[in-house]
Design a protein around this motif. Structure first.
Motif, PDB file in Angstrom:
ATOM      1  N   TYR A 175       0.836  -1.205   0.000  1.00  0.00           N
ATOM      2  CA  TYR A 175       0.000   0.000   0.000  1.00  0.00           C
ATOM      3  C   TYR A 175       0.869   1.252   0.000  1.00  0.00           C
ATOM      4  CZ  TYR A 175      -3.437   3.434   1.537  1.00  0.00           C
ATOM      5  OH  TYR A 175      -4.242   4.537   1.637  1.00  0.00           O
ATOM      6  N   GLN A 176       1.948   1.235   0.777  1.00  0.00           N
ATOM      7  CA  GLN A 176       2.831   2.401   0.829  1.00  0.00           C
ATOM      8  C   GLN A 176       3.587   2.603  -0.470  1.00  0.00           C
ATOM      9  OE1 GLN A 176       5.247   1.696   4.285  1.00  0.00           O
ATOM     10  NE2 GLN A 176       3.734   2.567   5.689  1.00  0.00           N
ATOM     11  N   ARG A 177       3.917   1.512  -1.160  1.00  0.00           N
ATOM     12  CA  ARG A 177       4.611   1.626  -2.440  1.00  0.00           C
ATOM     13  C   ARG A 177       3.671   2.009  -3.572  1.00  0.00           C
ATOM     14  NH1 ARG A 177       6.836  -3.823  -3.455  1.00  0.00           N
ATOM     15  NH2 ARG A 177       5.479  -4.412  -1.763  1.00  0.00           N
ATOM     16  N   GLY A 178       2.377   1.913  -3.355  1.00  0.00           N
ATOM     17  CA  GLY A 178       1.418   2.274  -4.389  1.00  0.00           C
ATOM     18  C   GLY A 178       0.956   1.113  -5.236  1.00  0.00           C
ATOM     19  N   VAL A 179       1.378  -0.091  -4.904  1.00  0.00           N
ATOM     20  CA  VAL A 179       0.946  -1.261  -5.666  1.00  0.00           C
ATOM     21  C   VAL A 179      -0.536  -1.524  -5.418  1.00  0.00           C
ATOM     22  CG1 VAL A 179       1.285  -3.754  -5.974  1.00  0.00           C
ATOM     23  CG2 VAL A 179       3.259  -2.257  -5.598  1.00  0.00           C
ATOM     24  N   LEU A 180      -0.949  -1.420  -4.174  1.00  0.00           N
ATOM     25  CA  LEU A 180      -2.356  -1.597  -3.814  1.00  0.00           C
ATOM     26  C   LEU A 180      -2.969  -0.226  -3.551  1.00  0.00           C
ATOM     27  CD1 LEU A 180      -2.113  -4.580  -1.320  1.00  0.00           C
ATOM     28  CD2 LEU A 180      -2.905  -4.657  -3.665  1.00  0.00           C
ATOM     29  N   THR A 181      -4.177  -0.039  -4.020  1.00  0.00           N
ATOM     30  CA  THR A 181      -4.866   1.220  -3.771  1.00  0.00           C
ATOM     31  C   THR A 181      -6.193   0.924  -3.096  1.00  0.00           C
ATOM     32  OG1 THR A 181      -5.883   1.158  -5.953  1.00  0.00           O
ATOM     33  CG2 THR A 181      -3.811   2.360  -5.744  1.00  0.00           C
ATOM     34  N   GLY A 182      -6.682   1.895  -2.406  1.00  0.00           N
ATOM     35  CA  GLY A 182      -7.960   1.750  -1.720  1.00  0.00           C
ATOM     36  C   GLY A 182      -7.817   2.138  -0.262  1.00  0.00           C
ATOM     37  N   GLY A 183      -8.908   2.596   0.291  1.00  0.00           N
ATOM     38  CA  GLY A 183      -8.867   3.063   1.665  1.00  0.00           C
ATOM     39  C   GLY A 183      -8.989   1.962   2.700  1.00  0.00           C
ATOM     40  N   ARG A 184      -9.340   0.783   2.278  1.00  0.00           N
ATOM     41  CA  ARG A 184      -9.594  -0.301   3.232  1.00  0.00           C
ATOM     42  C   ARG A 184      -8.381  -1.192   3.486  1.00  0.00           C
ATOM     43  NH1 ARG A 184     -14.273   0.700   5.850  1.00  0.00           N
ATOM     44  NH2 ARG A 184     -15.873   1.357   4.387  1.00  0.00           N
ATOM     45  N   ILE A 185      -7.295  -0.984   2.785  1.00  0.00           N
ATOM     46  CA  ILE A 185      -6.122  -1.845   2.928  1.00  0.00           C
ATOM     47  C   ILE A 185      -5.561  -1.770   4.347  1.00  0.00           C
ATOM     48  CG2 ILE A 185      -3.780  -2.305   2.114  1.00  0.00           C
ATOM     49  CD1 ILE A 185      -5.941  -3.110   0.148  1.00  0.00           C
ATOM     50  N   ALA A 186      -5.511  -0.580   4.916  1.00  0.00           N
ATOM     51  CA  ALA A 186      -5.000  -0.434   6.278  1.00  0.00           C
ATOM     52  C   ALA A 186      -5.901  -1.137   7.284  1.00  0.00           C
ATOM     53  CB  ALA A 186      -4.857   1.039   6.635  1.00  0.00           C
ATOM     54  N   VAL A 187      -7.197  -1.059   7.081  1.00  0.00           N
ATOM     55  CA  VAL A 187      -8.146  -1.724   7.985  1.00  0.00           C
ATOM     56  C   VAL A 187      -8.014  -3.241   7.864  1.00  0.00           C
ATOM     57  CG1 VAL A 187     -10.597  -2.050   8.502  1.00  0.00           C
ATOM     58  CG2 VAL A 187      -9.744   0.218   7.911  1.00  0.00           C
ATOM     59  N   ILE A 188      -7.915  -3.730   6.652  1.00  0.00           N
ATOM     60  CA  ILE A 188      -7.753  -5.175   6.436  1.00  0.00           C
ATOM     61  C   ILE A 188      -6.447  -5.655   7.051  1.00  0.00           C
ATOM     62  CG2 ILE A 188      -7.410  -6.932   4.649  1.00  0.00           C
ATOM     63  CD1 ILE A 188      -9.350  -5.303   2.908  1.00  0.00           C
ATOM     64  N   SER A 189      -5.398  -4.866   6.918  1.00  0.00           N
ATOM     65  CA  SER A 189      -4.108  -5.224   7.495  1.00  0.00           C
ATOM     66  C   SER A 189      -4.180  -5.279   9.024  1.00  0.00           C
ATOM     67  CB  SER A 189      -3.048  -4.224   7.044  1.00  0.00           C
ATOM     68  OG  SER A 189      -1.807  -4.562   7.594  1.00  0.00           O
ATOM     69  N   LYS A 190      -4.901  -4.342   9.626  1.00  0.00           N
ATOM     70  CA  LYS A 190      -5.077  -4.366  11.083  1.00  0.00           C
ATOM     71  C   LYS A 190      -5.849  -5.604  11.531  1.00  0.00           C
ATOM     72  CE  LYS A 190      -5.151   0.595  11.935  1.00  0.00           C
ATOM     73  NZ  LYS A 190      -6.001   1.719  12.372  1.00  0.00           N
ATOM     74  N   ILE A 191      -6.873  -5.956  10.783  1.00  0.00           N
ATOM     75  CA  ILE A 191      -7.655  -7.139  11.121  1.00  0.00           C
ATOM     76  C   ILE A 191      -6.790  -8.395  11.065  1.00  0.00           C
ATOM     77  CG2 ILE A 191      -9.544  -8.633  10.327  1.00  0.00           C
ATOM     78  CD1 ILE A 191     -10.990  -6.044   9.473  1.00  0.00           C
ATOM     79  N   ILE A 192      -5.977  -8.506  10.041  1.00  0.00           N
ATOM     80  CA  ILE A 192      -5.100  -9.667   9.914  1.00  0.00           C
ATOM     81  C   ILE A 192      -4.053  -9.675  11.029  1.00  0.00           C
ATOM     82  CG2 ILE A 192      -3.391 -10.778   8.420  1.00  0.00           C
ATOM     83  CD1 ILE A 192      -5.058  -9.785   6.039  1.00  0.00           C
ATOM     84  N   ALA A 193      -3.525  -8.513  11.380  1.00  0.00           N
ATOM     85  CA  ALA A 193      -2.550  -8.439  12.473  1.00  0.00           C
ATOM     86  C   ALA A 193      -3.200  -8.818  13.805  1.00  0.00           C
ATOM     87  CB  ALA A 193      -1.950  -7.042  12.545  1.00  0.00           C
ATOM     88  N   MET A 194      -4.422  -8.394  14.040  1.00  0.00           N
ATOM     89  CA  MET A 194      -5.122  -8.760  15.281  1.00  0.00           C
ATOM     90  C   MET A 194      -5.434 -10.257  15.327  1.00  0.00           C
ATOM     91  SD  MET A 194      -5.302  -6.369  17.325  1.00  0.00           S
ATOM     92  CE  MET A 194      -4.164  -5.078  16.925  1.00  0.00           C
ATOM     93  N   THR A 195      -5.652 -10.853  14.173  1.00  0.00           N
ATOM     94  CA  THR A 195      -5.808 -12.303  14.121  1.00  0.00           C
ATOM     95  C   THR A 195      -4.516 -12.988  14.539  1.00  0.00           C
ATOM     96  OG1 THR A 195      -7.406 -12.039  12.322  1.00  0.00           O
ATOM     97  CG2 THR A 195      -6.481 -14.235  12.643  1.00  0.00           C
TER      98      THR A 195
END
Length: 86
Positions: A41-61
């Protein structure tokens, strides 16, 4: 009778160790996926506002699996070792 109990304890110990290691592996996989998503996401490969939220969910898992391993399975393993010493 005693041999059966010893064999059951060995099976339980083996199961606890396998579950502990699988929980650790699952946690590290979750953390790796989360780190990959954030870096992409930081490199710009993935776009969208939900990537950070999805990443947090996976980290909490991943945190859930760590708590499961160290808070539940490790005390079982320690109690099993303590019983063997008696």
């Amino acid at each position: 009778m005693v041999n059966q109990m010893d064999e059951d304890r060995r099976k339980a110990k083996k199961l606890i160790v396998i579950l502990f290691l699988s929980c650790l592996c699952a946690a590290f996989v979750c953390f790796g996926i989360s780190a990959y998503l954030l870096s992409a996401y930081q490199r710009g490969v993935l776009t969208g506002g939900r990537i950070a939220v999805i990443s947090k969910i996976i980290a909490m898992t991943g945190v859930f699996f760590l708590v499961l391993a160290f808070g539940n399975l490790l005390p079982l393993f320690a109690a099993h070792k303590k019983r063997e010493q008696m």
